[in-house]
Design an enzyme around this catalytic site. Sequence first.
Site, PDB file in Angstrom:
ATOM      1  N   LYS A   1     -55.535 -68.172 -28.408  1.00 23.67           N
ATOM      2  CA  LYS A   1     -55.903 -67.329 -29.550  1.00 23.67           C
ATOM      3  C   LYS A   1     -55.385 -65.907 -29.350  1.00 23.67           C
ATOM      4  CE  LYS A   1     -56.684 -69.692 -32.230  1.00 23.67           C
ATOM      5  NZ  LYS A   1     -56.593 -71.028 -31.783  1.00 23.67           N
TER       6      LYS A   1
ATOM      7  N   LYS B   1     -48.687 -72.740 -39.890  1.00 24.24           N
ATOM      8  CA  LYS B   1     -49.996 -73.384 -39.841  1.00 24.24           C
ATOM      9  C   LYS B   1     -49.864 -74.853 -39.468  1.00 24.24           C
ATOM     10  CE  LYS B   1     -54.402 -73.722 -40.170  1.00 24.24           C
ATOM     11  NZ  LYS B   1     -55.165 -73.159 -39.065  1.00 24.24           N
TER      12      LYS B   1
ATOM     13  N   GLU C   1     -58.014 -72.192 -24.574  1.00 25.19           N
ATOM     14  CA  GLU C   1     -58.065 -71.865 -26.000  1.00 25.19           C
ATOM     15  C   GLU C   1     -58.199 -70.359 -26.223  1.00 25.19           C
ATOM     16  OE1 GLU C   1     -58.174 -72.189 -30.210  1.00 25.19           O
ATOM     17  OE2 GLU C   1     -57.196 -73.222 -28.549  1.00 25.19           O
TER      18      GLU C   1
ATOM     19  N   HIS D   1     -54.267 -70.571  -5.923  1.00 27.35           N
ATOM     20  CA  HIS D   1     -53.109 -71.396  -5.530  1.00 27.35           C
ATOM     21  C   HIS D   1     -51.805 -70.828  -6.089  1.00 27.35           C
ATOM     22  CE1 HIS D   1     -55.856 -74.294  -3.856  1.00 27.35           C
ATOM     23  NE2 HIS D   1     -56.524 -74.312  -4.983  1.00 27.35           N
TER      24      HIS D   1
ATOM     25  N   GLU E   1     -51.542 -65.883 -29.663  1.00 28.09           N
ATOM     26  CA  GLU E   1     -51.046 -66.145 -31.024  1.00 28.09           C
ATOM     27  C   GLU E   1     -51.090 -64.920 -31.930  1.00 28.09           C
ATOM     28  OE1 GLU E   1     -51.963 -69.945 -33.325  1.00 28.09           O
ATOM     29  OE2 GLU E   1     -53.642 -69.771 -31.948  1.00 28.09           O
TER      30      GLU E   1
ATOM     31  N   CYS F   1     -64.101 -77.001 -52.660  1.00 24.08           N
ATOM     32  CA  CYS F   1     -63.201 -77.000 -53.817  1.00 24.08           C
ATOM     33  C   CYS F   1     -63.450 -75.736 -54.615  1.00 24.08           C
ATOM     34  CB  CYS F   1     -63.491 -78.204 -54.701  1.00 24.08           C
ATOM     35  SG  CYS F   1     -63.427 -79.758 -53.832  1.00 24.08           S
TER      36      CYS F   1
ATOM     37  N   ASN G   1     -68.116 -79.253 -56.809  1.00 15.65           N
ATOM     38  CA  ASN G   1     -67.782 -78.813 -55.444  1.00 15.65           C
ATOM     39  C   ASN G   1     -68.993 -79.140 -54.570  1.00 15.65           C
ATOM     40  OD1 ASN G   1     -66.977 -77.532 -53.079  1.00 15.65           O
ATOM     41  ND2 ASN G   1     -67.922 -75.603 -53.723  1.00 15.65           N
ATOM     42  N   GLY G   2     -68.797 -79.953 -53.551  1.00 18.68           N
ATOM     43  CA  GLY G   2     -69.917 -80.337 -52.691  1.00 18.68           C
ATOM     44  C   GLY G   2     -69.768 -81.781 -52.270  1.00 18.68           C
TER      45      GLY G   2
ATOM     46  N   ARG H   1     -59.458 -72.247 -51.718  1.00 18.21           N
ATOM     47  CA  ARG H   1     -60.607 -73.107 -51.450  1.00 18.21           C
ATOM     48  C   ARG H   1     -60.219 -74.578 -51.345  1.00 18.21           C
ATOM     49  NH1 ARG H   1     -65.454 -70.794 -52.454  1.00 18.21           N
ATOM     50  NH2 ARG H   1     -66.392 -72.849 -52.739  1.00 18.21           N
TER      51      ARG H   1
ATOM     52  N   TRP I   1     -60.346 -79.910 -52.610  1.00 14.23           N
ATOM     53  CA  TRP I   1     -60.176 -80.112 -51.172  1.00 14.23           C
ATOM     54  C   TRP I   1     -60.864 -81.436 -50.890  1.00 14.23           C
ATOM     55  CZ3 TRP I   1     -57.434 -78.347 -47.279  1.00 14.23           C
ATOM     56  CH2 TRP I   1     -57.795 -78.709 -45.992  1.00 14.23           C
TER      57      TRP I   1
HETATM   58  C1  AGP Z   1     -53.618 -73.025 -33.254  1.00 14.39           C
HETATM   59  O1  AGP Z   1     -54.209 -71.839 -33.604  1.00 14.39           O
HETATM   60  C2  AGP Z   1     -52.273 -73.208 -33.788  1.00 14.39           C
HETATM   61  N1  AGP Z   1     -52.223 -73.063 -35.168  1.00 14.39           N
HETATM   62  C3  AGP Z   1     -51.561 -74.464 -33.275  1.00 14.39           C
HETATM   63  O2  AGP Z   1     -51.601 -74.473 -31.876  1.00 14.39           O
HETATM   64  C4  AGP Z   1     -52.169 -75.776 -33.774  1.00 14.39           C
HETATM   65  O3  AGP Z   1     -53.396 -76.011 -33.171  1.00 14.39           O
HETATM   66  C5  AGP Z   1     -51.204 -76.921 -33.434  1.00 14.39           C
HETATM   67  O4  AGP Z   1     -49.987 -76.683 -34.082  1.00 14.39           O
HETATM   68  C6  AGP Z   1     -51.781 -78.279 -33.825  1.00 14.39           C
HETATM   69  O5  AGP Z   1     -51.966 -78.338 -35.200  1.00 14.39           O
HETATM   70  P1  AGP Z   1     -52.791 -79.552 -35.835  1.00 14.39           P
HETATM   71  O6  AGP Z   1     -54.180 -79.492 -35.314  1.00 14.39           O
HETATM   72  O7  AGP Z   1     -52.716 -79.301 -37.317  1.00 14.39           O
HETATM   73  O8  AGP Z   1     -52.096 -80.826 -35.460  1.00 14.39           O
END
Ligand code: AGP
Length: 594
Positions: free
Chosen positions: A471, A589, A467, A490, A474, A2, A97-98, A27, A71
């Site tokens: 990354k 996000k 993953e 394959h 993205e 927070c 905060n904590g 935060r 938060w």
């Molecule tokens: C990952 O870097 C992305 N932002 C995206 O793939 C994300 O993981 C996906 O949209 C799932 O989001 P969530 O974990 O909030 O459900």
Amino acid sequence: MCGIIGYIGERKAQPILLNALRRLEYRGYDSCGIAVSSSSIEVYKDAVRVGELVKALPQFDGTIGIGHTRWATHGEPSQVNAHPHYDCTGNIAVVHNGIINNFQRLRQQLINEGHTFVSETDTEVIPHLIEKYYQGSLEDAVEAALGDIEGSYAITVLMAGEPKLVAARKDSPLIIGIGDRENFIASDVPAILEYTNRVIYLEDGDIVVVTPHSLKVRTGGTEVEREEHKISWSIEEAQKGGYEHFMLKEIHEQPKVIRDTLAGYVSEAESVFDLAVMRDDGVESMLILACGTSYHAALVGKYIIEELLRIPVRAELASEFNYYAQTLAKTGAIVITQSGETADTLKAIKRLKEVGCLTLAIINVVGSTASRIADQTIYTRAGPEISVAATKSFMAQLVVLYWLVMSHSKVDARRLASMLLGLRQMPSKVQQVLDNEDKISEVARYLSRYEDVFFIGRGINFPLALEGALKLKEISYIHAEGYAAGELKHGPFALLSGDTPVIAIVTQDNTYEAMLTNIKEIKARGSPVIALAGEGDEAIRELADSVITVPRVNAIFSPMVNIVALQLLAYYTAKERDCSIDTPRNLAKSVTVE
Ligand code: AGP
């Protein structure tokens, strides 16, 4: 995580508190509030962003005040759970905060002594304890109250009629901003940089009494001097803690995130795990659903549960799950979501509930929709993740999955103890990867000139290949594919050439020899190979064009070190290509549409 602020001086406190809270919203931003003292304490708080609070707020005239942006960890975002919290008299207000680990025991004690609680938060015990110990000196009462508390805290305390603020910290950051006939208390520099760049960093155990003209810091009952620093950062730089991007800051927060998430589950508050889906009464198989990075955590979860509990697990994309028939008898379901708002995942939860399937949700955002509709919820302790690319939330999801399995009755005590030891060592192992950042950025400079890249892994590191590719895709816009290493021959082999580097995740476990063979096959087709390998692995140095070394750990934990190297590789590659790292094109996000 927070954000807290305190102001004492000659100016009206309210506008300064609100301005500072706006700067601290990175935060935490699910609720906020202020308390201002003139003849009495006036409090206004709600489950809104600071911008909304400003519109609804009455005018308070006092020149002493405290503020908080939240938060949530304990208790959903709501008006009553928002800070400041206060005692029965309403004369003592606290922002915190904590996390207080023993709050339930303290709360029960105080209730038995006649105190009344109104919120679900851990924080509310603090003003009640101060009220209990108050005998004329606010700082003495705060010190006594903190003596009862176990956990982490940064607090600021305001008391009606007292021309001072009292603040203290342990395992949460707190600074003092020194002004001219005024002083500031804050979680972080961005909150006060507009007013002063003279800052004192409080240390763990410090209690400080702040008036407009003085600061008295004591620790362990003794008065101490703390060094004053001059800050040269811009406010934006300060919000990123001096890092260039939120993503890099969040990558570097992972040792703390592991500690916080572990502390949350290996403590008094939540050590009794009774997760229906993990209880083996009648659950014969598990289903883990998620999207994107969370889905990759689900795949690691599948591996860990099958490896340690021998329970069959299906890890599936939530977006796919919603469109085909399912047999879910005797199935325990887990959904993983950082935001708790991903439309595909929410739809999957509703579908599971329709067929009476018990659902456990692993979520980072407290109070999000998923936490309201799932049967049970476990919160990761990653704090707010600002950068679109998920990094620290993935790490926190892994820690929760390891803990879920470890809390299962099938894991014998000796294995549990060695796993707990292994997990407790992970913050320092992850720090070792972070310390190798320069080497990784060098490899990234090389990688940044390619447009097509493959990632390969086997076993528990196959999801890491997925993953790592996600990354890189993205944030650097390089076309990257993650594959189970055995799959390349394959078909994808056809794409291999000198223009398609392959990043191979090579861990010393039962997949090691097979990975070396795959690397030889790839080299034979002219592709450069960058290997992610454990310390002291000489064989791989013979084979690969470049090696990124990670610390050796128990293979079951290898995803936790490998992911940090892959995140840094993606970050520095995107930086080399001058991409807008925190807000990549075409992405959000939280994906709230199907
Ligand atoms: C990952 O870097 C992305 N932002 C995206 O793939 C994300 O993981 C996906 O949209 C799932 O989001 P969530 O974990 O909030 O459900």
